[in-house]
Design an enzyme around this catalytic site. Structure first.
Site, short mmCIF file in Angstrom:
data_model
loop_
_atom_site.label_atom_id
_atom_site.label_comp_id
_atom_site.label_asym_id
_atom_site.label_seq_id
_atom_site.Cartn_x
_atom_site.Cartn_y
_atom_site.Cartn_z
N SER A 86 39.59 36.68 31.57
CA SER A 86 39.31 37.98 32.21
C SER A 86 39.40 39.14 31.24
CB SER A 86 40.31 38.21 33.34
OG SER A 86 41.62 38.36 32.82
N GLY A 87 39.98 38.90 30.06
CA GLY A 87 40.28 39.97 29.14
C GLY A 87 41.76 40.34 29.18
N VAL A 134 46.06 39.48 29.67
CA VAL A 134 47.05 38.69 28.94
C VAL A 134 47.27 37.32 29.57
CG1 VAL A 134 49.47 38.59 28.22
CG2 VAL A 134 48.22 40.75 28.08
N CYS A 150 40.18 42.48 43.44
CA CYS A 150 39.60 41.43 42.62
C CYS A 150 38.22 41.83 42.09
CB CYS A 150 39.49 40.15 43.47
SG CYS A 150 38.84 38.73 42.62
N GLY A 197 44.64 32.27 34.90
CA GLY A 197 45.96 32.81 34.63
C GLY A 197 46.76 33.13 35.87
N SER A 214 45.37 35.23 31.36
CA SER A 214 44.34 34.21 31.09
C SER A 214 44.30 33.87 29.60
CB SER A 214 42.97 34.68 31.58
OG SER A 214 42.55 35.85 30.92
N CYS A 263 37.64 35.95 47.30
CA CYS A 263 37.13 35.89 45.93
C CYS A 263 37.56 34.60 45.25
CB CYS A 263 37.61 37.11 45.15
SG CYS A 263 37.10 37.11 43.42
#
Length: 362
Positions: free
Chosen positions: A16-17, A19, A200, A126, A21, A102
C-alpha cells in the site's frame, strides 16, 4: 508456515505504500518466499487521491527488497462493488461498513483472483490478524492480532474461509512498536511514514464528508419522544442510533442534559432524541442477521460479539437456523441496521453478519 523451505512458494503482497505492508513483504522475503509486491490503485473522481505518492513509496519498498513490482487498477470495481453499495445503504438510513466490504470485494476478492490467476500460492497483506489451519482440517480459522490496539479481525469477517486458506498475515503476531523497529532494521525507505487514516482507499475522509458530497443532506426537525419539535439537525442520513452530538436544541443552556438519537426517519428527514440513552426497562437486544459468513465450524451457542471496531466485547446468544440467524445480546444497545455484528470465541473470530433489524427487549 514460516519455515526456511519456502523458496518455491509464490506470495503476492499487497503493497500500500505504508509500513505494515512493507514489513510484511520484508518478513516473507527473509523467510525465503518468492515475493512479488503489488500496488492496488483506487482513484475515484472528486475524492482525495494519494495513489501517486503511495505507489512511489510501494515501488521504493519493492526496489529496496529487490522483489518484482506490479500494479493493478481496481478503481472501477471499487466504485461499483463498494462505493455504490455504501452510498445506497446510507441513502436508506442504514449504516454500512465500507472497510469490511472492501476486504471482501477488493483485497481478498479482485486482488486475490488477480494473484491466484498469475500463479500465486498465497496473497499477503499488512493486516493485524492471524490465520491458523488446524491439524487435519480442510479450512482455516481467523484469530485476532496480538496487538489489541491494532487488531483488525473485525474488518475481515466477510472474507470467505476458502480464501483465507491462501492468505498470510505476516505481522499479525507482532505489536505496532515491533513492526516499526523491524522497518528500521530492514532499512525500509518508508520506515517513518505515518499510519494512514480514514476510509479504505479513500484516505483522510470521513463517512460524514462522503454523505455530504453524495447525498447533499438538508437540515430537518429533531423530535422528542412525544413527537414535538425540540431542535434541528444537519440531515437524517448523518446520524446513527445512540449518537449524542451534531444537533442543536431550541432551548440550549450550559446545564442542558445530553440527548441521544433513539430513532430516525430518512424519508421525513427527522431524528428522534431522548435524555435517556436507553429505556430503563431494556435489558437485552434482539437482532436478526443477513449475509452471514462463518469462518471454520460455528454452531449455535454463547459467544461474544461487537458491532463497532474496538468496541468492548458483548456476551451474546447465537441461534443459527436454516432460514434465519437470530442473536440476543445480553446487554441493551441501539444497533444501526446495516452494521456488521462480528462474533468471537476467545481470540478466534467466527465471522458475522449484517444487522437486518434490532430491538430492545426487557
Amino acid at each position: 508456515m514460516f519455515s526456511n523451505k519456502n523458496k518455491n512458494i509464490k506470495v503476492f503482497v499487497g503493497l500500500s505504500g505504508g509500513v505494515d505492508s512493507a514489513v510484511s513483504a520484508a518478513l516473507l522475503k527473509e523467510r525465503q518466499y518468492e515475493v512479488t509486491g503489488v500496488f492496488i490503485r483506487i482513484a475515484l473522481p472528486g475524492y482525495p487521491c494519494s495513489a501517486g505518492e503511495d505507489k512511489i513509496d510501494a515501488q521504493r519498498v519493492a526496489a529496496h527488497l529487490k522483489i518484482p513490482f506490479m500494479e493493478i487498477d481496481l478503481s472501477k470495481e471499487y466504485q461499483e462493488e463498494v462505493f455504490a453499495y455504501t452510498i445506497a445503504e446510507l441513502a436508506k438510513g442504514r449504516t454500512p461498513n465500507p472497510d469490511t466490504l472492501c476486504n471482501q470485494k477488493i483485497k481478498f476478492g479482485k486482488f486475490y483472483e488477480f494473484a491466484r490467476s498469475r500463479g500465486a500460492d498465497f496473497v499477503a497483506t499488512g493486516h493485524y490478524a492471524q490465520v491458523v489451519t488446524p491439524v487435519n482440517s480442510s479450512v482455516s480459522e481467523l484469530f485476532t492480532g496480538v496487538d489489541p490496539e491494532k487488531d483488525q479481525s473485525y474488518f475481515l469477517w466477510m472474507v470467505p474461509e476458502e480464501v483465507l486458506m491462501h492468505v498470510l498475515f505476516p505481522i499479525g503476531h507482532l505489536r505496532k512498536p515491533e513492526v516499526r523497529k523491524l522497518a528500521e532494521k530492514f532499512g525500509l525507505p518508508n520506515a517513518r511514514r505515518k499510519d494512514s487514516q480514514g476510509l479504505c482507499f479513500l484516505g483522510d475522509i470521513s463517512i460524514d464528508e462522503m454523505i455530504m458530497r453524495e447525498l447533499n443532506p438538508t437540515p430537518g426537525d429533531m423530535l422528542d419522544e412525544r413527537g414535538h419539535v425540540v431542535g434541528t439537525h444537519r440531515g437524517a442520513a448523518l446520524y446513527t442510533l445512540g449518537q449524542r452530538h451534531g444537533f442543536e436544541l431550541q432551548a440550549h443552556t450550559p446545564d442542558t442534559v445530553p440527548y441521544f438519537v433513539i430513532a430516525k426517519n430518512n424519508e421525513a428527514n427527522t431524528i428522534t432524541v431522548s435524555t435517556s440513552h436507553l429505556p430503563i426497562i431494556a435489558k437485552k437486544t434482539k437482532v436478526t442477521l443477513t449475509n452471514t459468513n462463518w469462518i471454520g465450524h460455528v454452531e449455535s451457542g454463547m459467544y461474544k460479539a461487537r458491532f463497532r471496531y474496538r468496541q468492548k466485547l458483548i456476551p451474546v446468544e447465537l441461534l443459527i437456523q436454516s432460514a434465519t440467524v437470530a442473536v440476543t445480546l445480553l446487554e441493551p444497545y441501539y444497533i444501526p441496521e446495516g452494521q456488521s455484528l462480528v462474533f468471537y470465541s476467545g481470540e478466534r473470530c467466527l465471522g458475522g453478519g449484517i444487522v437486518d433489524n434490532s430491538e430492545l427487549v426487557a
